[in-house]
Design an enzyme around this catalytic site. Sequence first.
Site, PDB file in Angstrom:
ATOM      1  CG  ASP A  65      -1.346   0.915   1.741  1.00 59.54           C
ATOM      2  OD1 ASP A  65      -2.743   1.318   2.112  1.00 59.54           O
ATOM      3  OD2 ASP A  65      -1.562   1.945   0.701  1.00 59.54           O
ATOM      4  CE1 TYR A 158      -6.369  12.016 -12.212  1.00 61.90           C
ATOM      5  CE2 TYR A 158      -5.346  11.112 -10.805  1.00 61.90           C
ATOM      6  CZ  TYR A 158      -5.645  11.791 -12.299  1.00 61.90           C
ATOM      7  OH  TYR A 158      -4.404  10.806 -13.342  1.00 61.90           O
ATOM      8  CE  LYS A 192      -7.956   2.425 -26.384  1.00 65.51           C
ATOM      9  NZ  LYS A 192      -8.391   1.494 -27.742  1.00 65.51           N
TER      10      LYS A 192
HETATM   11  N1  LIG Z   1      -5.546   5.652 -17.097  1.00 65.07           N
HETATM   12  C1  LIG Z   1      -5.540   7.296 -17.190  1.00 65.07           C
HETATM   13  O1  LIG Z   1      -6.215   7.869 -18.507  1.00 65.07           O
HETATM   14  C2  LIG Z   1      -4.679   8.042 -16.204  1.00 65.07           C
HETATM   15  C3  LIG Z   1      -3.973   7.512 -15.447  1.00 65.07           C
HETATM   16  N2  LIG Z   1      -2.574   8.445 -15.120  1.00 65.07           N
HETATM   17  C4  LIG Z   1      -1.960   7.772 -13.479  1.00 65.07           C
HETATM   18  O2  LIG Z   1      -1.432   6.659 -14.188  1.00 65.07           O
HETATM   19  C5  LIG Z   1      -1.201   5.637 -12.851  1.00 65.07           C
HETATM   20  C6  LIG Z   1      -1.812   4.407 -13.106  1.00 65.07           C
HETATM   21  O3  LIG Z   1      -3.298   5.091 -13.924  1.00 65.07           O
HETATM   22  P1  LIG Z   1      -4.108   3.471 -14.016  1.00 65.07           P
HETATM   23  O4  LIG Z   1      -3.099   2.458 -14.668  1.00 65.07           O
HETATM   24  O5  LIG Z   1      -4.815   4.414 -15.243  1.00 65.07           O
HETATM   25  O6  LIG Z   1      -5.056   3.011 -12.332  1.00 65.07           O
HETATM   26  P2  LIG Z   1      -5.722   1.897 -12.764  1.00 65.07           P
HETATM   27  O7  LIG Z   1      -6.910   1.714 -11.392  1.00 65.07           O
HETATM   28  O8  LIG Z   1      -6.433   0.762 -13.588  1.00 65.07           O
HETATM   29  O9  LIG Z   1      -4.371   0.467 -11.815  1.00 65.07           O
HETATM   30  C7  LIG Z   1      -3.800   1.495 -10.542  1.00 65.07           C
HETATM   31  C8  LIG Z   1      -3.019   0.112 -10.169  1.00 65.07           C
HETATM   32  O10 LIG Z   1      -2.832   0.463  -8.911  1.00 65.07           O
HETATM   33  C9  LIG Z   1      -3.123  -0.009  -7.936  1.00 65.07           C
HETATM   34  N3  LIG Z   1      -3.092   0.750  -7.050  1.00 65.07           N
HETATM   35  C10 LIG Z   1      -4.491   1.223  -6.407  1.00 65.07           C
HETATM   36  N4  LIG Z   1      -3.997   1.800  -4.903  1.00 65.07           N
HETATM   37  C11 LIG Z   1      -2.870   1.269  -4.422  1.00 65.07           C
HETATM   38  C12 LIG Z   1      -1.932   1.104  -3.707  1.00 65.07           C
HETATM   39  N5  LIG Z   1      -2.645   2.236  -2.378  1.00 65.07           N
HETATM   40  N6  LIG Z   1      -0.510   0.758  -2.944  1.00 65.07           N
HETATM   41  C13 LIG Z   1      -0.183   0.041  -4.510  1.00 65.07           C
HETATM   42  N7  LIG Z   1      -1.532  -0.211  -5.341  1.00 65.07           N
HETATM   43  C14 LIG Z   1      -2.642   0.409  -5.240  1.00 65.07           C
HETATM   44  C15 LIG Z   1      -4.716  -1.000  -7.868  1.00 65.07           C
HETATM   45  O11 LIG Z   1      -4.893  -1.917  -7.265  1.00 65.07           O
HETATM   46  C16 LIG Z   1      -4.092  -0.753 -10.024  1.00 65.07           C
HETATM   47  O12 LIG Z   1      -3.563  -2.180  -9.680  1.00 65.07           O
HETATM   48  C17 LIG Z   1      -1.671   6.657 -12.095  1.00 65.07           C
HETATM   49  O13 LIG Z   1      -0.936   7.524 -11.235  1.00 65.07           O
HETATM   50  C18 LIG Z   1      -2.861   7.728 -12.839  1.00 65.07           C
HETATM   51  O14 LIG Z   1      -2.618   9.281 -12.280  1.00 65.07           O
HETATM   52  C19 LIG Z   1      -2.357  10.048 -15.737  1.00 65.07           C
HETATM   53  C20 LIG Z   1      -2.842  10.037 -16.554  1.00 65.07           C
HETATM   54  C21 LIG Z   1      -4.033   9.679 -17.591  1.00 65.07           C
HETATM   55  C1  LIG Z   2      -7.534   9.917 -14.559  1.00 68.85           C
HETATM   56  C2  LIG Z   2      -6.664  10.568 -15.542  1.00 68.85           C
HETATM   57  O1  LIG Z   2      -5.314  11.266 -15.545  1.00 68.85           O
HETATM   58  C3  LIG Z   2      -6.944  12.261 -16.513  1.00 68.85           C
HETATM   59  C4  LIG Z   2      -8.603  11.951 -16.866  1.00 68.85           C
HETATM   60  O2  LIG Z   2      -6.206  12.734 -17.540  1.00 68.85           O
END
Ligand SMILES: NC(=O)C1=CN([C@@H]2O[C@H](COP(=O)(O)OP(=O)(O)OC[C@H]3O[C@@H](n4cnc5c(N)ncnc54)[C@H](O)[C@@H]3O)[C@@H](O)[C@H]2O)C=CC1
Ligand SMILES: CC(=O)C(C)=O
Length: 262
Positions: A65, A158, A192
Amino acid sequence: MSDSRVLGKVAYVTGAGQGIGKAIAERLAKDGFAVSCADFNIDAANQVADGINKNGGKAIAVKVDVSDRDQVFNTVKETVEKLGGLDVVVNNAGIGPSTPIEEITPEIYRKVFDINVGGTLWGIQAAVAAFKKLGHGGKIINASSQAGQVGNPDLAVYGGTKFAIRGITQTAARDLAHLGITVNAYCPGIVKTPMMMGIAKEVADAAGKPFEWGLNQFAQNITLKRLSEPEDVAACVSYLAGPDSDYMTGQALIIDGGMVFN
Ligand SMILES: NC(=O)C1=CN([C@@H]2O[C@H](COP(=O)(O)OP(=O)(O)OC[C@H]3O[C@@H](n4cnc5c(N)ncnc54)[C@H](O)[C@@H]3O)[C@@H](O)[C@H]2O)C=CC1
Ligand SMILES: CC(=O)C(C)=O
């Protein structure tokens, strides 16, 4: 094809269980890194690590975490012990709830900042401690966002964390350069993943609109006219993790298909 310059190097990637973190772990493994897949969801992290190992790479899964400083330090230590070193830390894990201004509570504020910003700070600290103990520098790579470049609808909390991560990245770059550590960030667009799809649904539901309307609130101005794949972001992180970015520090690379133009 792997890069001989990173063979034998080790990367620790948080949030590697799904989405962008999964793609980053898989890409760095293909590049030649041994990868520690760190995630709150250890079952998902194990699946990613198993897939990497089945494809000829080298990976472990560790449960963390990232909002808990001790867990971050302990899993970084476990990574060094099990994979024999550490060279790159990717602070990718994060949560992204939509938070209309009037609905923000102290609880959601603390939870999102503890994970997104706290997790980044503890990852930076643990990386520095490990690099110093190993007697060499390294690379720290943090997850910001296009939402850390411009204000997005219903994302005050966020987005605030993503702006904060850019500032932390710049300061850490200055503070850690003398140790041979570079610190950079990546700013994905609309990717995605379950996080993005969840945000789009929340925004749509709050407005009483269909899901597609919610997604379009974020995706309507993408110059390249397509949503991002997680692999698009992983390619950017592959550059930041490799030697070609050795002369880059304190930067936040925007990999968003042409949404933000600085
Ligand atoms: N999906 C998007 O469009 C965008 C995502 N991001 C950033 O990219 C990164 C990854 O995002 P996604 O892959 O979309 O997210 P996601 O929600 O699909 O995956 C996030 C992963 O992090 C893990 N996680 C969540 N809280 C946690 C914690 N406290 N400790 C350890 N693991 C934890 C979850 O179990 C999951 O496997 C994030 O930092 C997000 O802010 C940035 C811009 C766009
Ligand atoms: C989830 C995220 O980082 C966006 C909407 O840019």
